[in-house]
Design an enzyme around this catalytic site. Structure first.
Site, PDB file in Angstrom:
ATOM      1  N   ASP A  67     -15.039  -1.282  -1.236  1.00  0.00           N
ATOM      2  CA  ASP A  67     -15.505  -1.390  -2.419  1.00  0.00           C
ATOM      3  C   ASP A  67     -16.902  -2.393  -3.006  1.00  0.00           C
ATOM      4  OD1 ASP A  67     -12.079  -2.530  -2.179  1.00  0.00           O
ATOM      5  OD2 ASP A  67     -12.782  -1.073  -3.849  1.00  0.00           O
ATOM      6  N   HIS A  86     -12.142  -7.809   5.724  1.00  0.00           N
ATOM      7  CA  HIS A  86     -11.404  -6.899   5.783  1.00  0.00           C
ATOM      8  C   HIS A  86      -9.646  -6.538   6.607  1.00  0.00           C
ATOM      9  CE1 HIS A  86      -9.465  -2.498   5.962  1.00  0.00           C
ATOM     10  NE2 HIS A  86     -10.168  -1.784   5.241  1.00  0.00           N
TER      11      HIS A  86
HETATM   12  C1  SDX Z   1      -8.967  -2.616   0.495  1.00  0.00           C
HETATM   13  O1  SDX Z   1      -6.129  -2.539   4.303  1.00  0.00           O
HETATM   14  C2  SDX Z   1      -7.157  -1.153   3.484  1.00  0.00           C
HETATM   15  O2  SDX Z   1      -7.064  -0.555   4.462  1.00  0.00           O
HETATM   16  C3  SDX Z   1      -7.259  -1.890   2.080  1.00  0.00           C
HETATM   17  C4  SDX Z   1      -8.332  -0.793   1.669  1.00  0.00           C
HETATM   18  C5  SDX Z   1      -8.124   0.792   1.554  1.00  0.00           C
HETATM   19  O3  SDX Z   1      -8.794   1.802   2.353  1.00  0.00           O
HETATM   20  O4  SDX Z   1      -7.286   0.861   1.305  1.00  0.00           O
HETATM   21  O5  SDX Z   1      -9.868  -0.429   3.081  1.00  0.00           O
HETATM   22  C6  SDX Z   1      -9.569  -0.813   0.463  1.00  0.00           C
HETATM   23  O6  SDX Z   1      -8.674  -3.410  -0.234  1.00  0.00           O
HETATM   24  C7  SDX Z   1     -10.470  -2.731   1.082  1.00  0.00           C
HETATM   25  C8  SDX Z   1     -10.501  -4.320   0.645  1.00  0.00           C
HETATM   26  C9  SDX Z   1     -10.978  -5.540  -0.792  1.00  0.00           C
HETATM   27  N1  SDX Z   1     -11.050  -6.373  -0.879  1.00  0.00           N
HETATM   28  C10 SDX Z   1     -11.441  -6.812  -1.372  1.00  0.00           C
HETATM   29  O7  SDX Z   1     -12.916  -7.312  -0.616  1.00  0.00           O
HETATM   30  C11 SDX Z   1     -11.057  -8.958  -1.329  1.00  0.00           C
HETATM   31  C12 SDX Z   1     -12.327 -10.082  -1.024  1.00  0.00           C
HETATM   32  N2  SDX Z   1     -11.014  -9.730   0.573  1.00  0.00           N
HETATM   33  C13 SDX Z   1     -10.721 -10.624   0.839  1.00  0.00           C
HETATM   34  O8  SDX Z   1      -9.625 -11.067   0.187  1.00  0.00           O
HETATM   35  C14 SDX Z   1      -9.641 -10.370   2.536  1.00  0.00           C
HETATM   36  O9  SDX Z   1     -11.162  -9.986   3.720  1.00  0.00           O
HETATM   37  C15 SDX Z   1      -9.084  -8.822   3.020  1.00  0.00           C
HETATM   38  C16 SDX Z   1      -7.458  -9.355   1.493  1.00  0.00           C
HETATM   39  C17 SDX Z   1      -9.851  -7.695   2.498  1.00  0.00           C
HETATM   40  C18 SDX Z   1      -8.782  -9.262   4.052  1.00  0.00           C
HETATM   41  O10 SDX Z   1      -7.281 -10.499   4.299  1.00  0.00           O
HETATM   42  P1  SDX Z   1      -7.019 -11.147   5.873  1.00  0.00           P
HETATM   43  O11 SDX Z   1      -6.801  -9.377   6.321  1.00  0.00           O
HETATM   44  O12 SDX Z   1      -5.656 -10.628   4.807  1.00  0.00           O
HETATM   45  O13 SDX Z   1      -8.362 -11.705   6.099  1.00  0.00           O
HETATM   46  P2  SDX Z   1      -7.560 -13.851   5.355  1.00  0.00           P
HETATM   47  O14 SDX Z   1      -7.251 -13.946   3.976  1.00  0.00           O
HETATM   48  O15 SDX Z   1      -6.407 -13.909   6.495  1.00  0.00           O
HETATM   49  O16 SDX Z   1      -9.283 -14.285   6.035  1.00  0.00           O
HETATM   50  C19 SDX Z   1      -9.598 -14.654   7.239  1.00  0.00           C
HETATM   51  C20 SDX Z   1     -10.584 -16.129   6.677  1.00  0.00           C
HETATM   52  C21 SDX Z   1     -10.013 -16.906   6.439  1.00  0.00           C
HETATM   53  O17 SDX Z   1     -10.865 -17.748   5.939  1.00  0.00           O
HETATM   54  P3  SDX Z   1      -9.760 -18.925   7.361  1.00  0.00           P
HETATM   55  O18 SDX Z   1      -8.573 -19.406   6.696  1.00  0.00           O
HETATM   56  O19 SDX Z   1      -9.834 -18.391   8.980  1.00  0.00           O
HETATM   57  O20 SDX Z   1     -10.799 -20.183   7.817  1.00  0.00           O
HETATM   58  O21 SDX Z   1     -11.787 -14.871   6.570  1.00  0.00           O
HETATM   59  C22 SDX Z   1     -11.521 -15.388   5.027  1.00  0.00           C
HETATM   60  C23 SDX Z   1     -10.412 -16.011   4.893  1.00  0.00           C
HETATM   61  O22 SDX Z   1     -10.427 -17.350   4.243  1.00  0.00           O
HETATM   62  N3  SDX Z   1     -12.125 -14.339   3.651  1.00  0.00           N
HETATM   63  C24 SDX Z   1     -12.671 -14.326   3.566  1.00  0.00           C
HETATM   64  C25 SDX Z   1     -13.061 -13.860   3.302  1.00  0.00           C
HETATM   65  N4  SDX Z   1     -11.875 -12.750   3.545  1.00  0.00           N
HETATM   66  C26 SDX Z   1     -11.826 -12.959   4.057  1.00  0.00           C
HETATM   67  N5  SDX Z   1     -13.443 -15.971   2.797  1.00  0.00           N
HETATM   68  C27 SDX Z   1     -14.947 -15.682   2.112  1.00  0.00           C
HETATM   69  N6  SDX Z   1     -14.565 -14.158   0.929  1.00  0.00           N
HETATM   70  C28 SDX Z   1     -14.138 -13.017   1.406  1.00  0.00           C
HETATM   71  N7  SDX Z   1     -14.283 -11.717   1.348  1.00  0.00           N
END
Ligand code: SDX
Length: 428
Positions: free
Chosen positions: A364, A307
């Site tokens: 989710d 998140h």
């Molecule tokens: C919602 O914003 C809100 O409030 C949203 C929400 C709401 O109520 O409106 O809470 C609802 O959208 C919840 C999120 C639902 N999405 C997912 O579950 C999709 C999977 N999650 C990711 O795609 C990700 O965690 C996000 C999009 C939710 C957040 O992404 P960020 O904040 O941009 O973080 P990032 O992509 O920069 O990740 C940081 C690190 C990275 O690794 P490094 O580059 O540091 O090595 O964490 C890793 C990412 O690759 N990472 C994951 C991951 N989420 C982040 N690796 C594997 N699986 C994941 N799910």
């Protein structure tokens, strides 16, 4: 704490005021930055460090896993409130008394008839159309049948637009589901409660008496409350920026639905179920999918994990996980998917990759397991998210418009070609 931040640019120092919110969040007020520095701006892709507004509606603390609507904790609201009370609270700032709640519901019911011509629009969609695309289109189409902009200086006109969308949106959600299932598109029953009526519109069958399921009713009430608002998330920021051009409420909500659809945002609840199903079909090999999630060469991510703000447990996920256990037990549903989800969670909570990046289950991760137990098709999961988030979108849009906030228009830093002369075609 000093009440200013000092920035040094090109050997020149500039002071900017600090703004401190009611929960002691501190922000550097850079409204004067560009003018004071002769053109210097900030750059912050994804707005990870940038606040777009001040807001009185929702507070969340990602480090402590705190979420409150207008000061009330999500735990108390999920346990004690009715969804329509939370709708009123988010939009108008206070929990309604019995008389206010009754009038609010009565006013909504009076505006819950959708123009019959909308059925011609929904008939034009193929049954294979994704429900989020249908819902976004139908919501935008409401603008054609209602004033496109809202005179926010008129409380009456603002209130009228709000009760209209609260009355009509559940009908559009039910019609979106029923169209896909080949069921007649009808209306609910104004003698029922707001959430009761949603369930009846979604699930009543033309040839039998509708029998309410109290377990499903209580679960949906809780899920809608848990999804109702979440400060400046992607779809809410979309609603605010579209509304900042003074586009109407319905057009702004339609844009929010499209933003929510993405699998990185609300679309994740559908993606989680598809992921868990794939793991189940693959023999339940969670370790293989954990490895894929950590492999930078693999685009696969563990959907429902991580998140932007929560770097601790998403408090909603905790409540939904407990609710999933309760609802499946009460309904007598055995779903191996729940076991796979819990197994993944346990592995991730003990895996340095996830622990180091503070990746926990989000809202989710478990919600789809409950929707599935309620016989809601997987491609409707994000529609259910939108149904819950509607009051948050309305409340945030109303706050932005009543505060007469400026049109949203971010700056950029140009990195393309410098000036060059045009070259005639025969010389290229
Ligand atoms: C919602 O914003 C809100 O409030 C949203 C929400 C709401 O109520 O409106 O809470 C609802 O959208 C919840 C999120 C639902 N999405 C997912 O579950 C999709 C999977 N999650 C990711 O795609 C990700 O965690 C996000 C999009 C939710 C957040 O992404 P960020 O904040 O941009 O973080 P990032 O992509 O920069 O990740 C940081 C690190 C990275 O690794 P490094 O580059 O540091 O090595 O964490 C890793 C990412 O690759 N990472 C994951 C991951 N989420 C982040 N690796 C594997 N699986 C994941 N799910």
């Amino acid at each position: 704490m000093p009440n200013k931040a000092t920035l040094e640019v090109n050997n020149q120092k500039y002071d900017f005021p600090l703004f401190v919110g009611t929960e002691n969040e501190v922000a550097i007020d850079v409204k004067a930055l560009r003018a004071a520095t002769g053109g210097v701006t900030t750059i912050d892709p994804g707005y990870k460090n940038t606040g777009s507004c001040l807001s009185d509606i929702t507070f969340l603390d990602g480090e402590k896993g705190i979420l409150r609507y207008r000061g009330y904790s999500i735990e108390e609201l999920a346990e004690k409130a009715d969804f329509l009370e939370v709708v009123y609270l988010l939009i108008f700032g206070e929990l309604p008394n019995a008389e206010q709640l009754d009038k609010f519901h009565t006013d909504i019911k009076l505006k819950s008839v959708v123009d019959d011509d909308i059925k011609k629009i929904i008939d034009a969609f193929p049954k294979s159309a994704h429900p989020m695309g249908v819902l976004s289109s139908l919501t935008s189409a409401l603008t054609a049948f209602n004033p496109s902009s809202v005179n926010v200086d008129s409380e009456a006109e603002m209130y009228n637009a709000i009760i209209k969308i609260l009355g009509k949106f559940p009908v559009l959600v039910a019609w979106t589901l029923r169209k896909q299932q080949g069921l007649p598109l009808d209306y609910g029953d104004n003698s029922l409660g707001y959430v009761q009526n949603i369930l009846k519109m979604m699930f009543c069958k033309p040839n039998e008496n509708y029998v309410e399921n109290k377990i499903v009713l209580e679960a949906l009430n809780k899920l809608l409350i848990l999804h109702a608002d979440h400060e400046q998330n992607c779809s809410t920021s979309t609603v605010r920026i579209v509304g900042s051009s003074h586009a109407g409420l319905f057009a702004s909500i339609s844009a929010g639905i499209s933003a929510l659809w993405g699998p990185l945002h609300g679309g994740a609840n559908q993606a989680v179920l598809e992921m868990l199903e794939a793991i189940k079909q693959d023999g339940g090999d969670t370790k293989k999918y954990m490895a894929k999630a950590k492999d930078k060469q693999d685009p696969f991510r563990l959907m429902g994990f991580g998140h932007r703000v929560y770097k601790n447990f998403d408090p909603r996920a905790k409540i939904i996980k407990a609710e999933a256990d309760k609802v499946l037990a009460d309904l007598g549903v055995e779903d191996p998917i729940l076991g796979i989800a819990k197994g993944l969670e346990q592995e991730a909570l003990n895996d340095p990759y996830f622990v180091d990046r503070k990746l926990y289950p989000n809202v989710d991760f478990y919600s789809g397991i409950i929707y599935r137990a309620m016989n809601i098709p997987v491609e409707m999961f994000t529609v259910m998210f939108a149904l819950g988030r509607l009051p948050g979108w309305i409340a945030q849009w109303r706050e932005m418009r009543l505060r007469k906030e400026p049109i949203g228009r971010p700056r950029q830093v140009y990195t393309g070609e410098n000036l060059r002369a045009f070259v005639d075609l025969n010389k290229r």
